[in-house]
Design an enzyme around this catalytic site. Structure first.
Site, PDB file in Angstrom:
ATOM      1  N   ASP A  18       0.837  -1.269   0.231  1.00 44.53           N
ATOM      2  CA  ASP A  18       0.122  -0.230   0.074  1.00 44.53           C
ATOM      3  C   ASP A  18       0.703   1.046   0.569  1.00 44.53           C
ATOM      4  O   ASP A  18       2.064   1.463   0.344  1.00 44.53           O
ATOM      5  CB  ASP A  18      -0.969   0.204   1.296  1.00 44.53           C
ATOM      6  CG  ASP A  18      -2.052   0.779   0.415  1.00 44.53           C
ATOM      7  OD1 ASP A  18      -2.419   1.378  -0.124  1.00 44.53           O
ATOM      8  OD2 ASP A  18      -2.160   1.265   2.241  1.00 44.53           O
ATOM      9  N   ASN A  66     -10.689  -2.343  -5.181  1.00 50.85           N
ATOM     10  CA  ASN A  66     -10.199  -1.534  -5.997  1.00 50.85           C
ATOM     11  C   ASN A  66     -10.710  -1.308  -7.759  1.00 50.85           C
ATOM     12  O   ASN A  66     -10.288  -0.459  -7.927  1.00 50.85           O
ATOM     13  CB  ASN A  66      -8.521  -1.715  -6.528  1.00 50.85           C
ATOM     14  CG  ASN A  66      -7.782  -1.827  -5.614  1.00 50.85           C
ATOM     15  OD1 ASN A  66      -6.979  -2.715  -5.235  1.00 50.85           O
ATOM     16  ND2 ASN A  66      -8.200  -1.190  -3.972  1.00 50.85           N
TER      17      ASN A  66
HETATM   18  C1  IPE Z   1      -5.309  -2.720   0.060  1.00 48.36           C
HETATM   19  O1  IPE Z   1      -4.826  -1.542  -0.274  1.00 48.36           O
HETATM   20  C2  IPE Z   1      -4.835  -3.159  -1.793  1.00 48.36           C
HETATM   21  C3  IPE Z   1      -3.712  -3.310  -2.399  1.00 48.36           C
HETATM   22  C4  IPE Z   1      -3.198  -3.271  -1.798  1.00 48.36           C
HETATM   23  C5  IPE Z   1      -4.405  -3.922  -3.371  1.00 48.36           C
HETATM   24  P1  IPE Z   1      -6.091   0.005  -0.438  1.00 48.36           P
HETATM   25  O2  IPE Z   1      -5.460   0.685  -0.675  1.00 48.36           O
HETATM   26  O3  IPE Z   1      -7.191  -0.887  -1.276  1.00 48.36           O
HETATM   27  O4  IPE Z   1      -6.614  -0.532   0.876  1.00 48.36           O
HETATM   28  P2  IPE Z   1      -7.385   0.772   1.875  1.00 48.36           P
HETATM   29  O5  IPE Z   1      -8.364   0.983   0.943  1.00 48.36           O
HETATM   30  O6  IPE Z   1      -6.746   1.533   2.585  1.00 48.36           O
HETATM   31  O7  IPE Z   1      -8.668   0.016   2.441  1.00 48.36           O
HETATM   32  C1  IPE Z   2      -1.409   0.683  -3.002  1.00 50.73           C
HETATM   33  O1  IPE Z   2      -1.463   1.708  -4.076  1.00 50.73           O
HETATM   34  C2  IPE Z   2      -1.970   0.041  -4.699  1.00 50.73           C
HETATM   35  C3  IPE Z   2      -2.885  -0.958  -5.546  1.00 50.73           C
HETATM   36  C4  IPE Z   2      -4.029  -0.775  -4.095  1.00 50.73           C
HETATM   37  C5  IPE Z   2      -3.044  -1.422  -6.247  1.00 50.73           C
HETATM   38  P1  IPE Z   2      -2.597   3.089  -3.351  1.00 50.73           P
HETATM   39  O2  IPE Z   2      -2.644   2.960  -4.772  1.00 50.73           O
HETATM   40  O3  IPE Z   2      -3.464   1.854  -2.260  1.00 50.73           O
HETATM   41  O4  IPE Z   2      -1.379   3.292  -2.989  1.00 50.73           O
HETATM   42  P2  IPE Z   2      -2.608   5.075  -1.670  1.00 50.73           P
HETATM   43  O5  IPE Z   2      -3.381   3.854  -0.632  1.00 50.73           O
HETATM   44  O6  IPE Z   2      -3.862   5.447  -2.332  1.00 50.73           O
HETATM   45  O7  IPE Z   2      -1.572   5.660  -1.221  1.00 50.73           O
HETATM   46 MG    MG Z   3      -4.198   2.295  -1.032  1.00 52.36          MG
END
Ligand code: IPE
Ligand code: IPE
Ligand code: MG
Length: 247
Positions: A18, A66
């Protein structure tokens, strides 16, 4: 460099990767640049795990939730995934890494699914490490899918209600054949599970770091493993029982 005990390595490491978006924002870049940089971190961590002798590495790359992100971000993530699989397939074979995937794989765009299936096929004989990608993954969907499988087999008379045990149930999960994770790492500081491996993490050690995923590297991985090795996993027993000092 962190000192780690090679004899006490976690067998299975799972990572919630993340923070790509926040990494990009900090640098005044668009979110997609964060995802591009995130792929480099994936390469480094996969290589480091293979070199260390980790047996299973599960990476949460894309959740079912996502899909609700802006269409251009979803499209870019799918393109990056396809590119990664195309580029890394041969290297996986060279490094004896077997690719596996869990999730609602049929949700993936057909070209990505084809590349995924090809790469999985190519790496089938490899047995040095399993790289398990969670794609269009959700823990609740996985459990529901397993329950549907059980009900189906029950109806067909393939199993009996009284035969259902925890290990038998595991056979219906997408992670069948894989051990539960020993260590779950989440980058970028959020203390939540976000629908990841809900069944499998019952006794997993959790490690949260503020480091954003694109900045996560071999050194950070060793730090997480060293922290894991400092813990006492009791599985509900007492410390005395575990250390053979039971009265
Ligand atoms: C979790 O991250 C999913 C992945 C790393 C693929 P998210 O960014 O989607 O999770 P939330 O929204 O912070 O819970
Ligand atoms: C994780 O990074 C990647 C995916 C969930 C695909 P994020 O895109 O969730 O990054 P933040 O949480 O917005 O910083
Ligand atoms: Mg995230």
């Amino acid at each position: 460099m962190e000192e780690i005990d090679k004899e006490k390595l976690p067998h299975h490491i799972a990572i919630i990767m993340d923070g790509n978006g926040r990494w990009a924002k900090k640098k005044s870049l668009n979110r997609i640049s964060g995802h591009i940089k995130g792929v480099n971190a994936v390469r480094e961590v996969v290589t480091a795990c293979r070199e260390l002798g980790i047996k299973v590495l599960t990476l949460y790359a894309f959740s079912i939730e996502n899909w609700k992100r802006p269409a251009d971000e979803v499209r870019a993530l799918m393109e990056l995934l396809k590119e990664y699989l195309k580029k890394e397939g041969d290297e996986m074979v060279q490094n004896n890494i077997r690719l596996n995937a869990i999730g609602r794989l049929d949700d993936l765009p057909p070209d990505v699914l084809t590349t995924l299936r090809e790469t999985i096929g190519k790496t089938k004989p490899c047995d040095g490490m399993i790289l398990n990608l969670a794609l269009s993954y959700g823990g609740r969907s996985e459990i529901l899918h397993a329950v549907q499988g059980v009900l189906f087999d029950l109806q067909k008379g393939k199993i009996k209600l009284e035969e259902m045990t925890v290990p038998r149930f595991h056979e219906y999960l997408w992670t069948h054949g894989l051990p539960d994770p020993d260590l779950l790492i989440r980058t970028s500081g959020e203390f939540r599970i976000s629908n990841f491996l809900l069944w499998q993490i019952a006794y997993t050690e959790l490690y949260v770091t503020d480091t954003l995923w694109p900045d996560f590297d071999r050194k950070e991985l060793l730090k997480a493993i060293a922290d894991y090795q400092s813990r006492e996993r009791r599985f509900g027993l007492t410390s005395e029982q575990l250390n053979g000092r039971e009265e």
